[in-house]
Structure formats: structure tokens, C-alpha cells
Design an enzyme around this catalytic site. Sequence first.
Site, mmCIF file in Angstrom:
data_model
loop_
_atom_site.group_PDB
_atom_site.id
_atom_site.type_symbol
_atom_site.label_atom_id
_atom_site.label_comp_id
_atom_site.label_asym_id
_atom_site.label_seq_id
_atom_site.Cartn_x
_atom_site.Cartn_y
_atom_site.Cartn_z
ATOM 1 N N CYS A 1 0.863 -1.133 -0.045
ATOM 2 C CA CYS A 1 0.084 -0.034 -0.040
ATOM 3 C C CYS A 1 1.035 1.083 -0.104
ATOM 4 O O CYS A 1 1.454 1.608 1.109
ATOM 5 C CB CYS A 1 -0.940 -0.084 1.111
ATOM 6 S SG CYS A 1 -2.069 1.407 1.138
ATOM 7 N N GLY A 2 0.939 2.018 -1.279
ATOM 8 C CA GLY A 2 2.006 3.043 -1.257
ATOM 9 C C GLY A 2 1.515 4.138 -0.387
ATOM 10 O O GLY A 2 2.269 4.935 0.372
ATOM 11 N N ASN A 3 0.319 4.515 -0.657
ATOM 12 C CA ASN A 3 -0.287 5.752 0.332
ATOM 13 C C ASN A 3 -0.161 5.354 1.899
ATOM 14 O O ASN A 3 0.428 6.173 2.751
ATOM 15 C CB ASN A 3 -1.617 6.020 -0.036
ATOM 16 C CG ASN A 3 -1.763 6.609 -1.346
ATOM 17 O OD1 ASN A 3 -1.218 7.515 -1.547
ATOM 18 N ND2 ASN A 3 -2.835 5.999 -1.948
ATOM 19 N N HIS B 1 -1.663 -6.017 -10.057
ATOM 20 C CA HIS B 1 -2.424 -5.042 -10.720
ATOM 21 C C HIS B 1 -2.759 -5.350 -12.278
ATOM 22 O O HIS B 1 -2.069 -5.673 -12.866
ATOM 23 C CB HIS B 1 -1.624 -3.593 -10.550
ATOM 24 C CG HIS B 1 -1.721 -2.867 -9.121
ATOM 25 N ND1 HIS B 1 -2.751 -1.993 -8.901
ATOM 26 C CD2 HIS B 1 -0.754 -3.319 -8.229
ATOM 27 C CE1 HIS B 1 -2.109 -1.743 -7.593
ATOM 28 N NE2 HIS B 1 -1.101 -2.509 -7.118
ATOM 29 N N GLU C 1 -9.985 -1.254 -5.785
ATOM 30 C CA GLU C 1 -8.950 -2.212 -5.173
ATOM 31 C C GLU C 1 -9.532 -3.420 -4.702
ATOM 32 O O GLU C 1 -11.081 -3.479 -4.299
ATOM 33 C CB GLU C 1 -8.515 -1.405 -3.931
ATOM 34 C CG GLU C 1 -7.664 0.073 -4.353
ATOM 35 C CD GLU C 1 -6.786 0.439 -3.184
ATOM 36 O OE1 GLU C 1 -6.239 -0.620 -2.556
ATOM 37 O OE2 GLU C 1 -6.823 1.601 -2.977
ATOM 38 N N CYS D 1 -4.735 5.224 -4.791
ATOM 39 C CA CYS D 1 -3.981 4.068 -4.747
ATOM 40 C C CYS D 1 -2.624 4.179 -4.975
ATOM 41 O O CYS D 1 -2.129 4.430 -6.187
ATOM 42 C CB CYS D 1 -4.745 2.960 -5.452
ATOM 43 S SG CYS D 1 -3.884 1.317 -5.548
ATOM 44 N N GLY E 1 -1.221 1.287 -7.195
ATOM 45 C CA GLY E 1 -2.019 1.317 -8.421
ATOM 46 C C GLY E 1 -1.342 2.613 -9.317
ATOM 47 O O GLY E 1 -1.201 2.277 -10.679
#
Length: 283
Positions: A81-83, A168, A217, A226, A229
Site C-alpha cells: 500500500c503506497g499511500n 494490478h 481495489e 491507490c 496502483g
Amino acid sequence: MGKTAPGQLRFSKMHGAGNDFVVLDLREGHLPPDAALAARLADRHRGVGCDQILTIEPPRDEGAVASYRIWNADGSSSQQCGNGARCVAAWLVRDGAAQGDRFGIDSPAGRHAVQRLANGDYAVAMGRPVLEPGRIPLQGFAHVRDEYVISLQGESLHFGAVSMGNPHVVLEVGLVDAAPVERIGPLLQQHASFPQSVNVGFAQVVDAGHARLRVFERGVGETLACGSGACAAAVVLMRRGRLRRDAIISLPGGDLRIQWPDDAAEIVMSGPAAFVFDGEWMG
């Protein structure tokens, strides 16, 4: 966040470009949320409300200030999860566990180098994208392709595919506002080609330095942003020559900068991390 009385659970509510989280400190041995608790916390009417729950835990190896895990709103776990990574970084800075502008954190997908930027944003090294179909995983294809095609309810669907620690697909569309996110997203997630389901991105190229993106997601539905994403969309579009190797990905909740100098390099994602409030869950 310290010890709390029975029935109480201290948390921080945060968001990164609108992708929102409940952050729990488990470094003193508290148990992670089970599926029922995750669903109650994530409920936007009867709980705190979030896309994912982030649990901050002791570092797994030397060189990291902490590790974290990711729980979707339906209680399932996620690898990336980048965020969330940026929010964990900001939380650790506020907590005092992270000193200086550069440090490492461990996600389920591996170690991430973090840099705190002068404007208060955070840059996170997201690792190298995985393109081999079997490792995404994407079934039915033996070799890497710029574009894959499968049949979906009688129509041919063209997409790119990549893993950023989580799977993804990226569909390029003419106008992202009109993309069939709610229809195609769930159908692709249930398709036999994706044994671990998949995050589904719909990307519109604005110009060589800018694309717009919406993401449906796994375990959540469409979110305002995302981070993994955005990295996946950048990989697909950059490999096709549709975007420069340093580009802005605009999501409904805000902008992320994605830098990928070449195919062998790590991807670096930069963007905001914001505190909303702290509280105690009494459930």
C-alpha cells in the site's frame, strides 16, 4: 500509542491523497485486528471509517525503524500500500521513532527506503515491478507482454499487468471519468485469470508527463487514491512510451509523483500524508 483499558483501542486516522487509514500501534504486543474488528473499524457509518487498517509493529530486521501490515476493509490482508507507506512514515516521525529525513520501514512486501521532503511530502522507494505473468500472478500467459487480452462476458478486454508486491491490471481509457469502474472492476477481480484477485486501474494519458487514474481495489472497492496502483499504471504506460519516466499520476484524491528511471530501477513514489484525528475505539 500506549496501553489502554479493556475494550478501548487507540488509533490515528490518516489519509494519503484521500486514501484513508486507521493506524494502530501494536509495538507493545497488542494483537492485530481480526476480520470482524477490521470490518467494524472500517465501517463509515458505525465505525471510524477507512479504506485500510495499518498496524505498526516492531522492525523485522536491523536497519528499519518499524514494520507494518495492511488490512483491507473486509478484513483480508494486503501485501502493499503506497499511500499507507507514506502515512506510516509520517506517523513514525511524529511518534519520534524515526529520526532524520531518511529511514527504512518494512512492509509485507519488503524494505522501503523513505525520504521526508522539504515540502512535508514523503518519497518512498516501492521496489522493482514484477512483470512475469506467473509472479503477478496472471494465469494463461507464459511470457511478458505489453498488452494482454482476455474474454470478459463476450468482449475482448485489453490491459497491462504488473505486481508492485500486489497484483494490478491497468486499462488505458479515453476518458477516465466515463470508465466502467464499478462494472469491470468486480468482474476482473473474480476472473479465473487472477487467482489472488487483482487491483484494477483505469488510466487516461493527458500528456507525456501526466496521467489520470481511478482504481478499484481488492477488498475495498474504488478508493480516492491507490499508491501501488499509481506505480503500476506508470510502469505500464512508461513501458509503452506513453509517459515520461518522471510523471504525475492524478487520482480523485490528489496527485502522486512517480519516478522510474529505467526498467531495472526501483520506483519512487512521492506524495502527501496527513493526520485527521486521534481517538479511542470503544467497541
